[in-house]
Design a protein around this motif. Structure first.
Motif, PDB file in Angstrom:
ATOM      1  N   UNK A 154       0.760  -1.020   0.100  1.00  0.00           N
ATOM      2  CA  UNK A 154      -0.156   0.024   0.068  1.00  0.00           C
ATOM      3  C   UNK A 154       0.850   1.336   0.065  1.00  0.00           C
ATOM      4  N   UNK A 155       1.780   1.238   0.983  1.00  0.00           N
ATOM      5  CA  UNK A 155       2.561   2.550   0.988  1.00  0.00           C
ATOM      6  C   UNK A 155       3.593   2.872  -0.106  1.00  0.00           C
ATOM      7  N   UNK A 156       4.274   1.879  -0.793  1.00  0.00           N
ATOM      8  CA  UNK A 156       5.008   2.252  -2.035  1.00  0.00           C
ATOM      9  C   UNK A 156       3.994   2.704  -3.045  1.00  0.00           C
ATOM     10  N   UNK A 157       2.894   1.740  -3.297  1.00  0.00           N
ATOM     11  CA  UNK A 157       1.942   2.319  -4.352  1.00  0.00           C
ATOM     12  C   UNK A 157       1.473   3.592  -4.394  1.00  0.00           C
ATOM     13  N   UNK A 158       0.888   4.027  -3.052  1.00  0.00           N
ATOM     14  CA  UNK A 158       0.228   5.381  -2.922  1.00  0.00           C
ATOM     15  C   UNK A 158       1.585   6.410  -3.024  1.00  0.00           C
ATOM     16  N   UNK A 159       2.400   6.076  -2.634  1.00  0.00           N
ATOM     17  CA  UNK A 159       3.642   7.026  -2.669  1.00  0.00           C
ATOM     18  C   UNK A 159       3.902   7.210  -4.167  1.00  0.00           C
ATOM     19  N   UNK A 160       3.830   6.262  -4.893  1.00  0.00           N
ATOM     20  CA  UNK A 160       4.158   6.367  -6.262  1.00  0.00           C
ATOM     21  C   UNK A 160       3.244   7.317  -6.984  1.00  0.00           C
ATOM     22  N   UNK A 161       2.092   7.160  -6.578  1.00  0.00           N
ATOM     23  CA  UNK A 161       1.144   8.267  -7.202  1.00  0.00           C
ATOM     24  C   UNK A 161       0.821   9.591  -6.436  1.00  0.00           C
TER      25      UNK A 161
END
Length: 202
Positions: free
Chosen positions: A93-100
């Motif tokens: 979750x955190x890496x994905x949301x940070x990516x966007x």
């Protein structure tokens, strides 16, 4: 040919239009629509509405079925994101949301879920917040899966029902315009593909 004529629409006359008619009338279009809806819910902000509009305008009589297909794919993608948020938020979750660039939305959406999770999910299709955030944060913050599925289905279903209604009304004249502009059709399809690819690679 009148829209209420039970016979199939005739193919568009030029070669570009013929390809467009085959694509929208065959299996590839609905498969792409469902895939975009799933991906939008759990992986990347895909332009599902653009794909839906292209298909529904080309085949207005199928707009309701296409809307149901898009809503089902969207809910499935949300459920995948919910599970990943509930079981692997730190890793996924955190890496994905940070990516966007969505980490700043976590607190606001978490507070919204605490106030009224049902309302948050019902209106998720009408906000600028990407849908994948709702599933990921929903799982991470403990929104019950049953609540998530029911109210996502209602919200996404209503959204695509409205879009399907617009396509039923506006589809025939827009389709005639598209038949006269095959190059613009190609540009639209190319633009959608580039948006998906660009969002994935960023």
């Amino acid at each position: 040919m009148p829209e209420n004529d039970p016979r199939p629409h005739p193919p568009l006359k030029d070669s570009g239009g013929d390809r467009w008619a085959r694509w929208t009338g065959g299996r590839a279009g609905p498969v792409l629509l469902f895939a975009c809806a799933v991906v939008e819910g759990c992986l990347v902000p895909a332009p599902t509405e653009a794909v839906f509009a292209a298909l529904a305008i080309a085949r207005p009589r199928r707009a309701w079925a296409l809307g149901a297909l898009a809503a089902a794919g969207s809910v499935l993608g949300g459920v995948i994101a919910w599970h990943l948020g509930a079981t692997a938020f730190d890793r996924y979750g955190q890496p994905l949301l940070a990516r966007y660039g969505l980490m700043g939305e976590l607190e606001a959406l978490g507070a919204l879920y605490r106030r009224n999770a049902a309302l948050a999910l019902l209106t998720s299709g009408y906000t600028p917040v990407p849908y994948l955030l709702y599933g990921t944060v929903g799982g991470a913050t403990g929104v019950p899966l049953g609540t998530f599925v029911v109210f996502c289905a209602l919200g996404r279903g209503l959204k695509y029902a409205v879009l399907a209604g617009v396509a039923r009304i506006a589809g025939p004249p827009v389709r005639r315009w598209l038949a006269r502009n095959p190059r613009r059709i190609a540009l639209v399809v190319t633009a959608v593909a580039l948006i998906v690819l660009g969002a994935w690679m960023i």
